[in-house]
Design a protein around this motif. Structure first.
Motif, PDB file in Angstrom:
ATOM      1  N   HIS A 104       0.824  -1.204   0.000  1.00 12.93           N
ATOM      2  CA  HIS A 104       0.000   0.000   0.000  1.00 12.93           C
ATOM      3  C   HIS A 104       0.861   1.257   0.000  1.00 12.93           C
ATOM      4  O   HIS A 104       0.534   2.237  -0.657  1.00 12.93           O
ATOM      5  N   GLN A 121       0.243   2.279   8.662  1.00 18.23           N
ATOM      6  CA  GLN A 121      -0.354   1.058   9.205  1.00 18.23           C
ATOM      7  C   GLN A 121       0.464   0.451  10.335  1.00 18.23           C
ATOM      8  O   GLN A 121       1.671   0.260  10.212  1.00 18.23           O
ATOM      9  N   ILE A 138      -4.406  -3.484  15.532  1.00 21.16           N
ATOM     10  CA  ILE A 138      -5.165  -2.670  14.597  1.00 21.16           C
ATOM     11  C   ILE A 138      -6.610  -2.480  15.041  1.00 21.16           C
ATOM     12  O   ILE A 138      -7.201  -1.435  14.821  1.00 21.16           O
ATOM     13  N   LEU A 139      -7.177  -3.494  15.678  1.00 19.39           N
ATOM     14  CA  LEU A 139      -8.602  -3.442  15.995  1.00 19.39           C
ATOM     15  C   LEU A 139      -8.870  -3.652  17.473  1.00 19.39           C
ATOM     16  O   LEU A 139      -8.350  -4.574  18.081  1.00 19.39           O
ATOM     17  N   SER A 146      -8.051  -7.726  11.069  1.00 20.14           N
ATOM     18  CA  SER A 146      -7.150  -6.574  10.951  1.00 20.14           C
ATOM     19  C   SER A 146      -6.785  -6.324   9.497  1.00 20.14           C
ATOM     20  O   SER A 146      -6.661  -5.182   9.060  1.00 20.14           O
ATOM     21  N   VAL A 148      -9.764  -4.680   7.651  1.00 24.35           N
ATOM     22  CA  VAL A 148      -9.899  -3.265   7.984  1.00 24.35           C
ATOM     23  C   VAL A 148      -8.770  -2.458   7.357  1.00 24.35           C
ATOM     24  O   VAL A 148      -8.991  -1.377   6.810  1.00 24.35           O
ATOM     25  N   SER A 149      -7.553  -3.004   7.400  1.00 22.46           N
ATOM     26  CA  SER A 149      -6.456  -2.226   6.813  1.00 22.46           C
ATOM     27  C   SER A 149      -6.639  -2.108   5.302  1.00 22.46           C
ATOM     28  O   SER A 149      -6.306  -1.086   4.710  1.00 22.46           O
ATOM     29  N   ALA A 150      -7.226  -3.111   4.653  1.00 25.28           N
ATOM     30  CA  ALA A 150      -7.485  -3.016   3.207  1.00 25.28           C
ATOM     31  C   ALA A 150      -8.498  -1.903   2.920  1.00 25.28           C
ATOM     32  O   ALA A 150      -8.322  -1.115   1.986  1.00 25.28           O
TER      33      ALA A 150
END
Lengths: 436, 436
Positions: A90, A355, A390-391, B82, B85-87
């Protein structure tokens, strides 16, 4: 093999109401937090990578150091490799869409096999992301293959210039990725290159200042604290700096004494406000530099009135002999995290672009709760996080591991916002330097 | 609870040399493949989401259907949340940086609780990515809360227009995300909106054609086959189409017979080349539409000379009564994947933007290896992949689960390149339509 934590370290303190409160606000505000980060990184792009040392005292969760030349990728949980590669992909999509050939420049300490494992892992992740990668050494004159404990082989190659382009044999890179913090200054071979260098040379420790980073962090922390409605002190350590210090000659001692006492006084006031009975302390370290040399814990300014010769020598130099003249005085944050074996632990969180990737615990059996743990050695042991940070999980209690990891990911990204603002400063300095 | 596969289904065939060969080429060419995808999606951006039905016969690995309004997000492995969501976050960063408020418009079949679980999961992932999300119904006139088997509650709200802006009560969305394939045509309330709609209305099954998608897929497959040096047929099914078919009146029968035989003949030639002894077959389906209605397996053109009344009725209509007049004839690809219980399985791979998320196996105990498995019912069972399909493992054999999943991820993204090119066509048509 990377050791992965089955259980998050214990918070060995009764004083966790404030932390629970931060975590509750972070979980409740998740959507707004993610939006806020998105808009921040839209304005000031994140660096390619970063890692952040955090300290969690149960009543306060704060960063103490932000590294823009992250080592330790080999310590991350290999189970989430897909996430790491997708983060790199990304970043490339967004900032280097046409990139094919990358030259990675590591630190020079090739005898540290742990460090070389990091380089090998980083190279592997970059290759899996679809890049053609070579690892170039600033020192070697011949290609050298290193056999690593993991069974991987790392090939380091000499580099040279063709005019203003950096090259390896038969390889013309389009981007130079630094994994070398330039503590020894910027080598001539890297100056005035045609190719972009990431992170920029200004991020090296000859020019970067912790005080500048933490000034940006303070501003960002206050903005985020407003979004989620918390006292910013809960995530932001007080700091001061002193310039022109010479530890050997005791020059600048008055500044040190006054500012150590000032930070302690401010901290004392907050501790009293929250009913915290621990003793406030400060960490005194070089404003430039890293690697846990020249770092001291102090409980009063008076301690700097009579440093003995050994202490002065230790403080006077940082990595690669970089002399310390600017000193950074930071509110100490206790780490009350401990492993089942009661060793002191400190989380380190990794990011690529904006990220979060997860992180690991720096576990140290030979150090105390009020000491810097970034001191490799026999007592140092990395333990990979079991979650990628992340979550959050709304169905779990605020202090559940998944939610504590999310909190770490938020504070880590807050330092990333600060680093992104530092990078914007450097671009501006470079632009005005080029114009003048 | 989503059931997660502990073991990848068995490939119940001896004929796996060709597949092993594809997988070897994919693993060896990973870096080049990732670069190729990056450059493709730079030229033609990927849609917001997509899911692809694949078939794996051991000698051939090919897509059979690409859905731009993916349902089934609830069937993905929750362990990789995770990553999902990151996508989404990366897609937002790249294409909708300022987005805060999103309106999700699902299908109208609110009695299908499995489908509503998908909508609830999608809403949850979007919210966790930092969006303010509402779910708007094209049918309901009152807010309605649905209690789902998972314990989640899904709230559907009526929607209305304020001039050219679509609204829900007290909610002015900035983006409309369709999870409704518009088989019934484009409802007036969605026409000429100020707000962007993703995927675009042209992606709806009133206007989208499988033949257009697979023409783009063919071109993309040939390009990638060149990059990794394989016979493109190994990943690309032959196809033909017939227009102006009326099954009830037997109009256009000659076209069907001729083209079914043509696809079978081409397939027979490739089977002979590879020494494959299976009997070639075709799948005949509506060129527009989805959902496993109007789908037939055939072994010769002659079968279309004497369809009985029941068969003709079944073929004449697709979902929501969309009449079939354009017919898509595709080389059938056997699925030789089977679960331990010998049920036939077919992989479905999910993507958000250009990132693969993983997928699940559609397992069907009531269907054969040469039949379409997308037929929900008592025999249908989703089994989540144990891996996210993003990374191969060079240290594992080419047919190790991780590498088979990676191959699925590559072929799925190849259909995504095709979908991205379809989207570019639609934009161009819209631009030239607007200009004329």
């Amino acid at each position: 093999m990377t050791e992965v934590l089955q259980n998050i370290p214990l918070l060995a303190t009764e004083r966790t109401e404030a932390l629970l409160d931060i975590e509750r606000h972070l979980i409740a505000g998740q959507s707004a937090i993610e939006r806020w980060f998105r808009s921040q990184f839209q304005m000031t792009p994140a660096p390619f990578y970063a890692s952040v040392d955090l300290r969690n005292s149960g009543f306060k969760l704060a960063p103490v150091d932000t590294n823009l030349f992250s080592a330790g990728f080999n310590n991350l949980n290999p189970e989430f490799s897909s996430l790491y590669v997708s983060a790199i992909q990304h970043y490339l999509n967004q900032y280097y869409p046409g990139l094919e050939r990358l030259l990675l420049i590591p630190e020079n300490h090739t005898r540290n096999l742990f460090y070389l494992e990091n380089v090998a892992r980083l190279r592997e992740l970059l290759e899996m992301s679809g890049l053609d990668v070579r690892v170039g050494s600033l020192l070697l004159e011949e290609r050298t293959a290193y056999d690593l404990p993991s069974g991987n082989v790392l090939l380091l190659e000499p580099i040279f210039r063709e005019g203003n382009r950096l090259q390896a044999a038969g390889f013309d890179p389009q981007l130079i990725l630094l994994n070398n913090d330039l503590s020894g200054g910027v080598p001539e071979i890297l100056e005035n290159l045609e190719q972009p260098i990431s992170p920029p040379l200004a991020a090296g420790w000859r020019s970067r200042r912790k005080s500048q980073h933490f000034a940006h962090y303070r501003a960002a922390a206050h903005e985020l604290a407003e979004v989620i409605d918390i006292d910013p002190w809960l995530i932001d350590p007080f700091f001061r700096r002193c310039q022109g210090i010479d530890f050997m000659r005791a020059e600048g001692r008055d500044c040190l004494v006054a500012n150590v006492d000032a930070v302690l006084e401010l901290t004392r006031e907050r501790y009293a406000h929250y009913g915290i009975t621990q003793r406030p302390f400060v960490i005194v370290k070089a404003d430039a530099g890293t690697y846990g040399m020249g770092i001291m814990t102090a409980y009063s300014g008076a301690e700097f009135m009579d440093l003995n010769r050994k202490e002065r020598t230790r403080m006077a130099k940082s990595k690669e002999g970089l002399p310390v003249s600017d000193v950074f005085i930071q509110e100490g944050v206790y780490t009350f995290e401990q492993t089942a074996e009661e060793a002191v632990a400190e989380p380190v969180v990794y990011m690529v672009g904006q990220q979060v990737l997860g992180g690991f615990y720096r576990v140290h059996t030979g150090r105390g709760r009020d000491e810097n743990l970034n001191a490799p050695g026999a007592h140092f042991e990395p333990m990979a996080f079991g979650e990628p940070c992340i979550l959050p999980c709304r169905k779990s209690p605020p202090d559940a591991p998944v939610n504590r990891y999310y909190a770490y990911g938020v504070i880590a990204r807050l330092t990333l916002v600060a680093a992104a603002r530092e990078m914007a400063d450097w671009r501006q300095q470079q632009a005005s330097g080029a114009a003048s």
